[in-house]
Enzyme design. Structure first.
Site, PDB file in Angstrom:
ATOM      1  NE  ARG A 191      51.325  13.161  53.766  1.00  0.00           N
ATOM      2  CZ  ARG A 191      51.107  11.931  53.282  1.00  0.00           C
ATOM      3  NH1 ARG A 191      51.010  10.913  54.106  1.00  0.00           N
ATOM      4  NH2 ARG A 191      50.991  11.736  51.996  1.00  0.00           N
TER       5      ARG A 191
ATOM      6  CG  HIS B  93      46.386  14.116  53.518  1.00  0.00           C
ATOM      7  ND1 HIS B  93      46.477  12.835  53.039  1.00  0.00           N
ATOM      8  CD2 HIS B  93      47.485  14.757  53.053  1.00  0.00           C
ATOM      9  CE1 HIS B  93      47.581  12.704  52.318  1.00  0.00           C
ATOM     10  NE2 HIS B  93      48.226  13.847  52.323  1.00  0.00           N
TER      11      HIS B  93
ATOM     12  CG  ASN C  79      44.365   9.733  53.587  1.00  0.00           C
ATOM     13  OD1 ASN C  79      45.285  10.477  53.235  1.00  0.00           O
ATOM     14  ND2 ASN C  79      43.096  10.116  53.604  1.00  0.00           N
TER      15      ASN C  79
ATOM     16  CG  HIS D  55      57.214  17.403  51.520  1.00  0.00           C
ATOM     17  ND1 HIS D  55      56.979  16.932  50.252  1.00  0.00           N
ATOM     18  CD2 HIS D  55      56.050  17.202  52.195  1.00  0.00           C
ATOM     19  CE1 HIS D  55      55.727  16.470  50.160  1.00  0.00           C
ATOM     20  NE2 HIS D  55      55.148  16.642  51.320  1.00  0.00           N
TER      21      HIS D  55
HETATM   22  C1  HEM Z   1      52.311  19.195  46.592  1.00  0.00           C
HETATM   23  C2  HEM Z   1      51.885  18.002  46.634  1.00  0.00           C
HETATM   24  C3  HEM Z   1      52.246  17.031  47.716  1.00  0.00           C
HETATM   25  C4  HEM Z   1      52.569  15.725  47.512  1.00  0.00           C
HETATM   26  C5  HEM Z   1      52.640  15.003  46.180  1.00  0.00           C
HETATM   27  C6  HEM Z   1      52.848  15.157  48.807  1.00  0.00           C
HETATM   28  C7  HEM Z   1      53.196  13.842  49.023  1.00  0.00           C
HETATM   29  C8  HEM Z   1      53.648  13.339  50.219  1.00  0.00           C
HETATM   30  C9  HEM Z   1      54.116  11.993  50.414  1.00  0.00           C
HETATM   31  C10 HEM Z   1      54.149  10.903  49.350  1.00  0.00           C
HETATM   32  C11 HEM Z   1      54.528  11.878  51.696  1.00  0.00           C
HETATM   33  C12 HEM Z   1      55.113  10.649  52.365  1.00  0.00           C
HETATM   34  C13 HEM Z   1      53.986   9.836  52.971  1.00  0.00           C
HETATM   35  C14 HEM Z   1      54.425   8.453  53.352  1.00  0.00           C
HETATM   36  O1  HEM Z   1      55.362   7.925  52.753  1.00  0.00           O
HETATM   37  O2  HEM Z   1      53.799   7.871  54.258  1.00  0.00           O
HETATM   38  C15 HEM Z   1      54.314  13.152  52.320  1.00  0.00           C
HETATM   39  C16 HEM Z   1      54.607  13.438  53.631  1.00  0.00           C
HETATM   40  C17 HEM Z   1      54.348  14.656  54.229  1.00  0.00           C
HETATM   41  N1  HEM Z   1      53.676  15.718  53.668  1.00  0.00           N
HETATM   42 FE1  HEM Z   1      53.235  15.938  51.721  1.00  0.00          FE
HETATM   43  N2  HEM Z   1      52.704  16.124  49.767  1.00  0.00           N
HETATM   44  C18 HEM Z   1      52.321  17.274  49.155  1.00  0.00           C
HETATM   45  C19 HEM Z   1      52.016  18.460  49.776  1.00  0.00           C
HETATM   46  C20 HEM Z   1      52.051  18.668  51.129  1.00  0.00           C
HETATM   47  C21 HEM Z   1      51.519  19.827  51.808  1.00  0.00           C
HETATM   48  C22 HEM Z   1      50.808  20.971  51.118  1.00  0.00           C
HETATM   49  C23 HEM Z   1      51.772  19.667  53.128  1.00  0.00           C
HETATM   50  C24 HEM Z   1      51.432  20.569  54.278  1.00  0.00           C
HETATM   51  C25 HEM Z   1      51.338  21.872  54.201  1.00  0.00           C
HETATM   52  C26 HEM Z   1      52.468  18.414  53.277  1.00  0.00           C
HETATM   53  C27 HEM Z   1      52.964  17.922  54.460  1.00  0.00           C
HETATM   54  C28 HEM Z   1      53.604  16.713  54.593  1.00  0.00           C
HETATM   55  C29 HEM Z   1      54.307  16.316  55.794  1.00  0.00           C
HETATM   56  C30 HEM Z   1      54.531  17.154  57.040  1.00  0.00           C
HETATM   57  C31 HEM Z   1      54.766  15.004  55.572  1.00  0.00           C
HETATM   58  C32 HEM Z   1      55.534  14.100  56.551  1.00  0.00           C
HETATM   59  C33 HEM Z   1      54.560  13.251  57.328  1.00  0.00           C
HETATM   60  C34 HEM Z   1      55.246  12.259  58.241  1.00  0.00           C
HETATM   61  O3  HEM Z   1      56.336  12.524  58.736  1.00  0.00           O
HETATM   62  O4  HEM Z   1      54.644  11.190  58.469  1.00  0.00           O
HETATM   63  N3  HEM Z   1      52.603  17.816  52.054  1.00  0.00           N
HETATM   64  N4  HEM Z   1      53.760  14.021  51.405  1.00  0.00           N
END
Ligand code: HEM
Ligand SMILES: *[C@@H]1O[C@H](CO)[C@@H](O)[C@H](O)[C@H]1NC(C)=O
Length: 337
Positions: A68, A72, A100, A199
């Site tokens: 993530r 970002h 963030n 995800h």
């Molecule tokens: C397409 C649009 C995307 C949206 C709207 C989005 C949104 C989010 C949100 C809301 C979370 C939870 C954060 C939290 O509650 O603290 C999250 C977690 C995460 N996102 Fe996305 N994301 C997107 C795309 C991506 C992309 C492109 C990647 C990487 C290639 C990614 C990788 C991750 C990962 C690995 C997590 C888990 C992080 C953790 O375990 O703390 N996301 N994302």
């Protein structure tokens, strides 16, 4: 949120040109190279891999944190390590931007890798490259695909606090707005659907899925006994009101620590945890994205291949400014003095 006319314009593009995407950066890209550090730091890949192995072995969640962070980083001024910068008197970092804040971790893992690399080949490997390689290794270490990582990024001397808020999609982002944010980065609808497959690992906080579980979760999941019990679990973790904003739940409840395609199976069942995720399958605008979700659910190999390609493409988003006056930071948290 893009203005409505822009969204409609983009929709037309998406429908008629399928994989068309705006190449904002591509034309001026100074090329990255696979063997960029071959003579200056031949052990770079080995060192990153070893540190990532320790990190992910001690906690698989670390893979998600790093993946993530890389995303970002790249969506704000390109992949230039800007997300790693701490706030100082003269620099407003990205870490406190609302999207963030409390939502990014794993910085200490990058610090550890950087320390190792500084003792092995001082002043050579950029933090942006470290993060890119670390994200690839993170993916492999939880069962995901391998890809070669082009290298040679420079670290920025600035951060983009405002850009973080405007460029990064949020948990309740609509499909068209997500598409427009990806097109803006030179990424296609296919890239959006494939990269969202990240995800399949990691956690989201209650504050980010509350609207979903008290919103249309019941409708999209069709109220089967299984989805009912999943929903009840989620509502127990995340009450409609109260101070539980930071309580977490896995985005892929089936195999939370495995990089596989079960994320797409959840979307087919209407059980995506985030509104933004379920949008890919259930949005009325999602003719193209729905087909892609079905494809990646049916064909894990197609998902892995596209994810690899899309990750390289995302890693290719460069900050032209950082090629002009960028640097190799000594400490990933601070611009060199
Ligand atoms: C397409 C649009 C995307 C949206 C709207 C989005 C949104 C989010 C949100 C809301 C979370 C939870 C954060 C939290 O509650 O603290 C999250 C977690 C995460 N996102 Fe996305 N994301 C997107 C795309 C991506 C992309 C492109 C990647 C990487 C290639 C990614 C990788 C991750 C990962 C690995 C997590 C888990 C992080 C953790 O375990 O703390 N996301 N994302
Ligand atoms: C990424 O950049 C490298 C080098 O600049 C280039 O060879 C490669 O084709 C690009 N890949 C994608 C998927 O854009």
């Amino acid at each position: 949120m893009a203005p409505r006319f822009l969204q409609c314009f983009l929709l037309v593009l998406v429908v008629f040109l399928d994989d068309f995407s705006v190449s904002l950066h591509a034309s001026q890209d100074p090329p990255l190279k696979l063997d960029y550090y071959e003579s200056t730091c031949p052990s770079v890949l080995e060192i990153v891999r070893k540190e990532m192995e320790c990190a992910v072995l001690s906690d698989p969640r670390n893979a998600a944190l790093i993946l993530r962070l890389h995303f970002h980083d790249c969506f704000v001024q390109g992949c230039d390590g800007s997300v790693l910068l701490d706030d100082t008197y003269t620099l407003k970092g990205e870490k406190k931007a609302s999207i963030n804040d409390h939502a990014l971790k794993g910085f200490n893992i990058i610090d550890r890798i950087k320390n190792k690399l500084e003792s092995e080949c001082p002043g050579t490997v950029s933090c942006a490259d470290i993060l890119t390689v670390a994200a690839r290794d993170a993916t492999i270490l939880v069962g995901g695909p391998y890809w070669d990582v082009p290298l040679g990024r420079k670290d920025s001397k600035t951060a983009g606090y405002e850009l973080a808020t405007s460029n990064l999609p949020g948990a309740n982002e609509g499909l068209l707005s997500m598409i427009s944010k990806f097109l803006y980065q030179g990424l296609s609808v296919t890239d959006l659907v494939a990269l969202s497959g990240a995800h399949t690992i990691g956690m989201a906080r209650c504050v980010n899925f509350r609207d979903r579980i008290y919103g249309d979760y019941e409708t999209t999941s069709g109220m089967s006994p299984v989805s009912d019990s999943n929903l009840n679990n989620l509502r127990t973790i995340c009450p409609a009101t109260g101070g539980e904003d930071n309580k977490e739940s896995a985005m892929d409840s089936v195999t939370p620590n495995l990089f596989d395609n079960s994320f797409y199976h959840l979307l087919l069942k209407g059980q995506g945890l985030l509104n933004s995720d379920q949008e890919l399958y259930s949005s009325i605008w999602g003719i193209e994205t729905k087909k892609l979700v079905q494809k990646y659910a049916e064909n894990p190999v197609a998902f892995f291949e596209q994810f690899s390609e899309s990750m390289v493409k995302m890693g290719n988003i460069t900050n032209d400014q950082s090629f002009v006056d960028g640097e190799v930071r000594k400490n990933c948290r601070f611009v060199n003095t």
